[in-house]
Design a protein around this motif. Structure first.
Motif, PDB file in Angstrom:
ATOM      1  N   LYS A 202       0.831  -1.207   0.000  1.00 25.02           N
ATOM      2  CA  LYS A 202       0.000   0.000   0.000  1.00 25.02           C
ATOM      3  C   LYS A 202       0.866   1.257   0.000  1.00 25.02           C
ATOM      4  CE  LYS A 202      -3.837   2.048   2.602  1.00 25.02           C
ATOM      5  NZ  LYS A 202      -3.758   2.751   3.871  1.00 25.02           N
ATOM      6  N   SER A 203       1.975   1.230   0.722  1.00 18.97           N
ATOM      7  CA  SER A 203       2.827   2.421   0.807  1.00 18.97           C
ATOM      8  C   SER A 203       3.443   2.769  -0.546  1.00 18.97           C
ATOM      9  CB  SER A 203       3.938   2.206   1.845  1.00 18.97           C
ATOM     10  OG  SER A 203       4.926   1.295   1.391  1.00 18.97           O
ATOM     11  N   ILE A 204       3.791   1.764  -1.348  1.00 22.07           N
ATOM     12  CA  ILE A 204       4.348   2.024  -2.680  1.00 22.07           C
ATOM     13  C   ILE A 204       3.266   2.596  -3.588  1.00 22.07           C
ATOM     14  CG2 ILE A 204       5.570   1.043  -4.660  1.00 22.07           C
ATOM     15  CD1 ILE A 204       7.117   0.952  -2.027  1.00 22.07           C
ATOM     16  N   VAL A 205       2.091   1.972  -3.540  1.00 21.29           N
ATOM     17  CA  VAL A 205       0.975   2.433  -4.367  1.00 21.29           C
ATOM     18  C   VAL A 205       0.641   3.890  -4.037  1.00 21.29           C
ATOM     19  CG1 VAL A 205      -1.488   2.115  -4.826  1.00 21.29           C
ATOM     20  CG2 VAL A 205       0.016   0.129  -4.716  1.00 21.29           C
ATOM     21  N   LEU A 210      -1.578   6.585  -6.054  1.00 26.32           N
ATOM     22  CA  LEU A 210      -2.638   5.639  -6.403  1.00 26.32           C
ATOM     23  C   LEU A 210      -3.192   5.003  -5.135  1.00 26.32           C
ATOM     24  CD1 LEU A 210      -0.812   3.874  -9.395  1.00 26.32           C
ATOM     25  CD2 LEU A 210      -2.296   5.885  -9.472  1.00 26.32           C
ATOM     26  N   LYS A 211      -4.138   4.070  -5.323  1.00 23.98           N
ATOM     27  CA  LYS A 211      -4.725   3.319  -4.218  1.00 23.98           C
ATOM     28  C   LYS A 211      -4.651   1.825  -4.526  1.00 23.98           C
ATOM     29  CE  LYS A 211      -8.039   6.994  -3.080  1.00 23.98           C
ATOM     30  NZ  LYS A 211      -9.480   7.336  -2.925  1.00 23.98           N
ATOM     31  N   PHE A 239      -9.340  -5.300  -0.178  1.00 17.39           N
ATOM     32  CA  PHE A 239      -9.841  -5.121  -1.538  1.00 17.39           C
ATOM     33  C   PHE A 239     -11.361  -5.256  -1.579  1.00 17.39           C
ATOM     34  CE2 PHE A 239      -5.477  -6.623  -2.009  1.00 17.39           C
ATOM     35  CZ  PHE A 239      -4.957  -5.696  -2.900  1.00 17.39           C
ATOM     36  N   GLU A 240     -11.935  -4.691  -2.621  1.00 15.60           N
ATOM     37  CA  GLU A 240     -13.389  -4.752  -2.821  1.00 15.60           C
ATOM     38  C   GLU A 240     -13.798  -6.165  -3.245  1.00 15.60           C
ATOM     39  OE1 GLU A 240     -16.791  -2.946  -5.858  1.00 15.60           O
ATOM     40  OE2 GLU A 240     -14.741  -2.170  -5.922  1.00 15.60           O
ATOM     41  N   PHE A 241     -14.754  -6.735  -2.553  1.00 16.44           N
ATOM     42  CA  PHE A 241     -15.223  -8.091  -2.868  1.00 16.44           C
ATOM     43  C   PHE A 241     -15.679  -8.167  -4.332  1.00 16.44           C
ATOM     44  CE2 PHE A 241     -18.500 -11.325  -3.278  1.00 16.44           C
ATOM     45  CZ  PHE A 241     -17.941 -12.405  -2.623  1.00 16.44           C
ATOM     46  N   ALA A 267      -0.005  -2.113 -10.926  1.00 15.30           N
ATOM     47  CA  ALA A 267      -1.191  -1.254 -10.797  1.00 15.30           C
ATOM     48  C   ALA A 267      -1.337  -0.423 -12.062  1.00 15.30           C
ATOM     49  CB  ALA A 267      -1.067  -0.341  -9.580  1.00 15.30           C
ATOM     50  N   VAL A 268      -2.553  -0.042 -12.364  1.00 17.15           N
ATOM     51  CA  VAL A 268      -2.824   0.831 -13.498  1.00 17.15           C
ATOM     52  C   VAL A 268      -2.975   2.263 -12.976  1.00 17.15           C
ATOM     53  CG1 VAL A 268      -5.331   0.458 -13.388  1.00 17.15           C
ATOM     54  CG2 VAL A 268      -4.280   1.179 -15.538  1.00 17.15           C
TER      55      VAL A 268
END
Length: 411
Positions: A202-205, A210-211, A239-241, A267-268
């Motif tokens: 998460k820290s890199i994103v 980004l998220k 993450f979203e189900f 990630a995009v």
């Protein structure tokens, strides 16, 4: 009629350029391939390089480890130069090591080889690679515009890799370990280890603006010390189900610096370019989408010879039988995305026993009528005991994850 003729000729020219966009790369200054895959596939925006070992063109290998790493990187360099790029274009590599005790030496060579802005990197300890003692694959971006290393402020810098590497449309993330970033210590609790690794991801994103919802593909790499159920429970909370990234969850023999879990992925940058793909006969999952698009690139989860539906499981005792079901499962995902195997540009093959690679490829290559995709093949752990359980289920003998690129003319 002349304007119409010119229009038709122009469309034909554009069509021929599109068809030429995806092509195999096979430089002359390369040792013989270890398997069916192309040395690399040029997919336009990105070049996907097959796993490269330390074999020289004459078939020999260097005797010391540092030179073996350099030779593997030289082989990647030869491929990259075959499409008029150089090593500055490499944005992501995965390194498979048979002996994790050589990790420190690996870092020294990487720091020398990439003196400025090294690529994002994953390093995994595995049981066997085709040419010991290591194998390295790579992804290179064609356009350097937008290429930028990413690092959160609390992460200790390392000269051998960049924590994240941005390109014009994606973020490639190095393996983030399940250890305390302040001191490198690994907690005793597996759940805490998972959370630390996910916090690192998460820290890199977030350092890239980004998220986690921008993630399109994740590799959770874990050793036997982290139970799969605990990993999945903690992972699903992030993450979203039903809209999770595609995923290849791989048990490995070891990870750097004594950790037991690490996450890497892609990630995009533009969320409007992200779209999850799920065949209608598959229920939504809290842990993985079958495939996720980032623009024209499709990242697909690893599949095995698992038969879905009622009484699901692996019922085949041989690798040839299992790989047929694996390819069927992959095809279901590709067809849901309106794609086919000939649009696959890269695969990663995980085998229970590397000596069965010829038997695996005998079936696998029947599914590709065009150019073979780039391919990385490893045996990540020691072979399983090949006995069925009380319900007739057999152990997994192979898994395959893939990347496919949609031809723009198919929009």
């Amino acid at each position: 009629m002349r304007p119409l003729f010119l229009l038709v000729a122009s469309l034909l020219l554009v069509g021929s350029q599109i068809q030429a966009q995806v092509r195999a790369v096979a430089p002359k200054q390369m040792p013989a391939a270890d398997g069916f895959g192309s040395p690399a596939v040029d997919a336009g925006d990105y070049v996907y390089v097959s796993g490269q070992g330390p074999r020289r063109q004459d078939g020999s290998t260097p005797t010391n480890f540092a030179d073996q790493v350099r030779q593997s990187l030289r082989n990647i360099k030869s491929v990259i130069e075959g499409v008029d790029l150089n090593m500055d274009h490499v944005v992501y590599v995965q390194v498979y090591l048979e002996d994790m005790n050589q990790y420190g030496e690996l870092n020294k060579v990487f720091a020398d080889y990439f003196p400025k802005n090294p690529p994002a990197r994953a390093v995994l300890g595995v049981a066997r690679v085709p040419v010991p003692p290591l194998q390295i694959n790579a992804v290179a971006v064609r356009d350097l515009a937008g290429k930028q290393p990413v690092s959160p402020p609390n992460l200790k810098p390392d000269k051998s890799y960049s924590p994240g590497m941005l390109t014009h449309d994606r973020l490639f993330i190095s393996t983030m370990p399940g250890s305390d970033p302040s001191n490198g210590k690994v907690p005793d609790d597996p759940g805490t280890q998972v959370d630390l690794a996910l916090d690192g991801l998460k820290s890199i994103v977030e350092a890239a603006g980004l998220k986690l919802s921008n993630m399109v593909f994740v590799n959770p790499y874990l050793t036997r010390e982290v139970p799969m159920q605990i990993m999945n429970e903690h992972y699903a909370r992030r993450f979203e189900f039903g809209n999770t990234p595609a995923r290849a969850t791989i048990e490995v023999s070891s990870l750097p610096e004594g950790v037991h879990i690490a996450y890497t992925g892609v990630a995009v940058r533009d969320l409007s370019q992200r779209r999850a793909i799920r065949p209608k006969n598959m229920p939504p999952s809290p842990t993985a989408s079958p495939c996720v698009f980032t623009g024209d690139t499709l990242y697909c989860s690893a599949k095995s010879g698992f038969i879905p539906g009622p009484n699901s499981g692996i019922y085949s005792a041989t690798i040839s039988q299992q790989v047929r079901q694996t390819m069927r499962n992959l095809l279901d995902n590709l067809e849901e995305a309106d794609m086919k195997f000939d649009q696959v540009v890269s695969t990663t093959v995980y085998l229970d026993d590397l000596s069965e690679l010829p038997e695996f490829e005998k079936v696998y290559k029947q599914y590709f009528s065009g150019i073979p995709p780039a391919q990385t093949t490893v045996q990540q752990i020691q072979p399983a005991e090949r006995k069925s359980d009380e319900e007739g289920h057999y152990p997994t003998l192979e898994q395959v994850s893939l990347i496919a690129v949609r031809n723009p003319s198919n929009h």
